[in-house]
Design a protein around this motif. Structure first.
Motif, PDB file in Angstrom:
ATOM      1  N   UNK A  23      57.399 -11.097  52.825  1.00 32.82           N
ATOM      2  CA  UNK A  23      56.486 -11.317  51.705  1.00 32.82           C
ATOM      3  C   UNK A  23      56.947 -12.472  50.824  1.00 32.82           C
ATOM      4  N   UNK A  24      58.250 -12.625  50.625  1.00 31.24           N
ATOM      5  CA  UNK A  24      58.757 -13.759  49.854  1.00 31.24           C
ATOM      6  C   UNK A  24      58.307 -15.074  50.496  1.00 31.24           C
ATOM      7  N   UNK A  25      58.480 -15.166  51.808  1.00 30.29           N
ATOM      8  CA  UNK A  25      58.077 -16.377  52.524  1.00 30.29           C
ATOM      9  C   UNK A  25      56.573 -16.577  52.469  1.00 30.29           C
ATOM     10  N   UNK A  26      55.830 -15.481  52.589  1.00 28.51           N
ATOM     11  CA  UNK A  26      54.368 -15.570  52.579  1.00 28.51           C
ATOM     12  C   UNK A  26      53.862 -16.069  51.242  1.00 28.51           C
ATOM     13  N   UNK A  27      54.375 -15.524  50.135  1.00 25.69           N
ATOM     14  CA  UNK A  27      53.938 -15.976  48.815  1.00 25.69           C
ATOM     15  C   UNK A  27      54.361 -17.418  48.542  1.00 25.69           C
ATOM     16  N   UNK A  28      55.528 -17.813  49.047  1.00 26.29           N
ATOM     17  CA  UNK A  28      55.989 -19.190  48.865  1.00 26.29           C
ATOM     18  C   UNK A  28      55.082 -20.165  49.610  1.00 26.29           C
ATOM     19  N   UNK A  29      54.727 -19.804  50.841  1.00 25.89           N
ATOM     20  CA  UNK A  29      53.889 -20.678  51.661  1.00 25.89           C
ATOM     21  C   UNK A  29      52.428 -20.655  51.240  1.00 25.89           C
ATOM     22  N   UNK A  30      51.999 -19.551  50.610  1.00 25.64           N
ATOM     23  CA  UNK A  30      50.578 -19.391  50.252  1.00 25.64           C
ATOM     24  C   UNK A  30      50.445 -18.913  48.814  1.00 25.64           C
ATOM     25  N   UNK A  31      50.735 -19.785  47.829  1.00 20.83           N
ATOM     26  CA  UNK A  31      50.619 -19.360  46.433  1.00 20.83           C
ATOM     27  C   UNK A  31      49.199 -18.865  46.135  1.00 20.83           C
ATOM     28  N   UNK A  32      49.110 -17.765  45.423  1.00 21.59           N
ATOM     29  CA  UNK A  32      47.790 -17.228  45.095  1.00 21.59           C
ATOM     30  C   UNK A  32      46.980 -16.869  46.318  1.00 21.59           C
ATOM     31  N   UNK A  54      42.598   5.355  28.872  1.00 24.09           N
ATOM     32  CA  UNK A  54      43.927   4.782  29.127  1.00 24.09           C
ATOM     33  C   UNK A  54      44.132   3.500  28.319  1.00 24.09           C
ATOM     34  N   UNK A  55      45.364   3.308  27.871  1.00 24.14           N
ATOM     35  CA  UNK A  55      45.713   2.082  27.164  1.00 24.14           C
ATOM     36  C   UNK A  55      46.664   1.215  27.956  1.00 24.14           C
ATOM     37  N   UNK A  56      47.554   1.862  28.737  1.00 28.86           N
ATOM     38  CA  UNK A  56      48.516   1.091  29.514  1.00 28.86           C
ATOM     39  C   UNK A  56      48.438   1.470  30.991  1.00 28.86           C
ATOM     40  N   UNK A  57      48.669   0.463  31.822  1.00 27.50           N
ATOM     41  CA  UNK A  57      48.549   0.605  33.272  1.00 27.50           C
ATOM     42  C   UNK A  57      49.810   0.072  33.932  1.00 27.50           C
ATOM     43  N   UNK A  58      50.324   0.828  34.872  1.00 27.10           N
ATOM     44  CA  UNK A  58      51.405   0.372  35.732  1.00 27.10           C
ATOM     45  C   UNK A  58      50.793   0.049  37.089  1.00 27.10           C
ATOM     46  N   UNK A  59      50.953  -1.199  37.541  1.00 25.24           N
ATOM     47  CA  UNK A  59      50.513  -1.530  38.890  1.00 25.24           C
ATOM     48  C   UNK A  59      51.734  -1.644  39.799  1.00 25.24           C
ATOM     49  N   UNK A  60      51.718  -0.947  40.906  1.00 23.28           N
ATOM     50  CA  UNK A  60      52.783  -1.013  41.900  1.00 23.28           C
ATOM     51  C   UNK A  60      52.352  -1.922  43.036  1.00 23.28           C
ATOM     52  N   UNK A  61      53.218  -2.885  43.397  1.00 24.67           N
ATOM     53  CA  UNK A  61      52.869  -3.845  44.430  1.00 24.67           C
ATOM     54  C   UNK A  61      51.893  -4.877  43.915  1.00 24.67           C
ATOM     55  N   UNK A  62      52.176  -5.432  42.749  1.00 23.92           N
ATOM     56  CA  UNK A  62      51.237  -6.337  42.080  1.00 23.92           C
ATOM     57  C   UNK A  62      51.123  -7.696  42.754  1.00 23.92           C
ATOM     58  N   UNK A  63      52.127  -8.103  43.542  1.00 20.44           N
ATOM     59  CA  UNK A  63      52.064  -9.405  44.201  1.00 20.44           C
ATOM     60  C   UNK A  63      51.959 -10.533  43.196  1.00 20.44           C
ATOM     61  N   UNK A  64      51.068 -11.508  43.480  1.00 21.06           N
ATOM     62  CA  UNK A  64      50.922 -12.630  42.551  1.00 21.06           C
ATOM     63  C   UNK A  64      49.971 -12.316  41.413  1.00 21.06           C
ATOM     64  N   UNK A  65      49.407 -11.105  41.395  1.00 21.83           N
ATOM     65  CA  UNK A  65      48.827 -10.604  40.161  1.00 21.83           C
ATOM     66  C   UNK A  65      47.335 -10.640  39.951  1.00 21.83           C
ATOM     67  N   UNK A  90      54.812 -16.275  40.182  1.00 23.02           N
ATOM     68  CA  UNK A  90      53.448 -16.797  40.178  1.00 23.02           C
ATOM     69  C   UNK A  90      52.581 -16.035  39.182  1.00 23.02           C
ATOM     70  N   UNK A  91      52.754 -14.725  39.150  1.00 22.21           N
ATOM     71  CA  UNK A  91      51.994 -13.887  38.216  1.00 22.21           C
ATOM     72  C   UNK A  91      52.294 -14.279  36.766  1.00 22.21           C
ATOM     73  N   UNK A  92      53.565 -14.404  36.440  1.00 28.07           N
ATOM     74  CA  UNK A  92      53.948 -14.736  35.062  1.00 28.07           C
ATOM     75  C   UNK A  92      53.400 -16.102  34.652  1.00 28.07           C
ATOM     76  N   UNK A  93      53.496 -17.070  35.554  1.00 29.03           N
ATOM     77  CA  UNK A  93      52.985 -18.406  35.237  1.00 29.03           C
ATOM     78  C   UNK A  93      51.486 -18.365  34.954  1.00 29.03           C
ATOM     79  N   UNK A  94      50.753 -17.616  35.731  1.00 24.77           N
ATOM     80  CA  UNK A  94      49.307 -17.517  35.523  1.00 24.77           C
ATOM     81  C   UNK A  94      48.999 -16.773  34.230  1.00 24.77           C
TER      82      UNK A  94
END
Length: 228
Positions: A23-32, A54-65, A90-94
Motif C-alpha cells: 500500500x505504501x508503494x501504491x499510494x506513492x505511485x498513485x497519489x489520490x 454523532x459529533x466525532x467519527x473515527x475512520x479506520x483505513x482512511x488511506x489518502x482520505x 497525502x490526507x493531511x496535505x489535502x
C-alpha cells in the motif's frame, strides 16, 4: 479450500507486513488513487451518523482520505487512521489545502494493535473495506471488540467487506482463513456467519449487499450499534 477460521498461514504477520509495503508503494505511485469524491458507503454513513446525533467519527483505513475529508466537510470531527504514512501525508496535505485541518486528525495506526483511544470516546466508526484486508478472523474479532470499546453507548459502526460471493473469492493465491491474494492485494472474504458473529452483543440494524468497481466487487455494508 479454506482453513479453519483463525488458523493457518493467514495469521502470519508477514502477510500483513507485506501488504503495508504494497500500500505504501501504491499510494506513492498513485497519489489520490481513489479520487476526491466520497464513496457511496461514506455518503450513507454520514446520513446515519447525522441522524444519530454523532459529533466525532473515527475512520479506520482512511488511506489518502477521500471519505475522511468528506466527513470533515459534512461537519464531523474526524480521526483518520491508517497504517500507510504515505496515505496519511497525502490526507493531511489535502486537509490543509481545503481548510479542514482543524477538523481532521491523522492517526498512524496498525489495526492489529489496540486502538490508542479511551473507552467510550467516539460517537461513530467507519471502515470501508478495512476489515477485509489481510487480517485473520482472530484479528478481525479483536478489532471489532476494540471498536465497541471506544464507541459511546448507542454509538454506530458502519463497515463494508467483500464477501464469499465475490468473483475473486477462491482465485489467486490462497493464504487460508478465507484470505485470497489477487494482483498483489490480499483480501479476507467474509461469509455471512462471520458478519453475524461480529454483531454478537451489538444491535445489527442493516446488512446491505452492493457492488463496486468494474469487476464488479461484491460487498456487504453492515450497520450495527452498541447498546445504550
Amino acid at each position: 479450500m479454506t482453513d479453519t477460521p483463525g488458523t493457518g498461514p493467514g495469521r502470519e504477520p508477514a502477510l500483513a507486513d507485506a501488504q503495508r509495503t504494497h500500500w505504501q508503494r501504491t499510494y506513492t505511485a498513485n497519489p489520490g488513487m481513489y479520487g476526491e469524491q466520497p464513496s457511496a458507503p461514506a455518503e450513507y454513513a454520514a446520513g446515519v451518523f447525522t441522524a444519530a446525533g454523532a459529533g466525532d467519527v473515527l475512520e479506520l483505513g482512511a488511506g489518502h482520505g477521500r471519505d475522511a475529508l468528506f466527513f470533515a466537510r459534512t461537519g464531523f470531527r474526524v480521526m483518520a487512521a491508517d497504517f500507510s504514512a504515505t496515505g496519511l501525508d497525502q490526507l493531511h496535505a489535502t486537509a490543509v489545502e481545503q481548510g479542514l485541518a482543524d477538523r481532521l486528525s491523522p492517526l498512524a495506526h496498525d489495526v492489529r494493535d489496540p486502538l490508542p483511544l479511551p473507552d467510550a470516546s467516539v460517537d461513530a466508526v467507519f471502515a470501508h473495506m478495512l476489515l477485509c484486508m489481510a487480517l485473520s478472523t482472530e484479528e478481525i474479532t479483536a478489532l471489532v471488540a476494540e471498536v465497541r470499546r471506544v464507541l459511546r453507548p448507542g454509538g454506530t459502526f458502519v463497515y463494508t467487506v467483500r464477501h464469499t460471493g465475490d468473483a475473486h473469492y477462491g482465485a489467486g493465491t490462497g493464504h487460508g482463513d478465507d484470505i485470497w491474494e489477487h494482483g498483489g492485494f490480499a483480501v479476507h472474504f467474509f461469509p455471512r456467519e462471520l458478519v453475524d458473529a461480529l454483531a454478537e452483543g451489538w444491535r445489527l440494524t442493516d446488512v446491505h449487499p452492493f457492488e463496486e468497481g468494474g469487476l464488479p466487487r461484491r460487498l456487504w455494508r453492515i450497520t450495527q450499534e452498541t447498546p445504550r
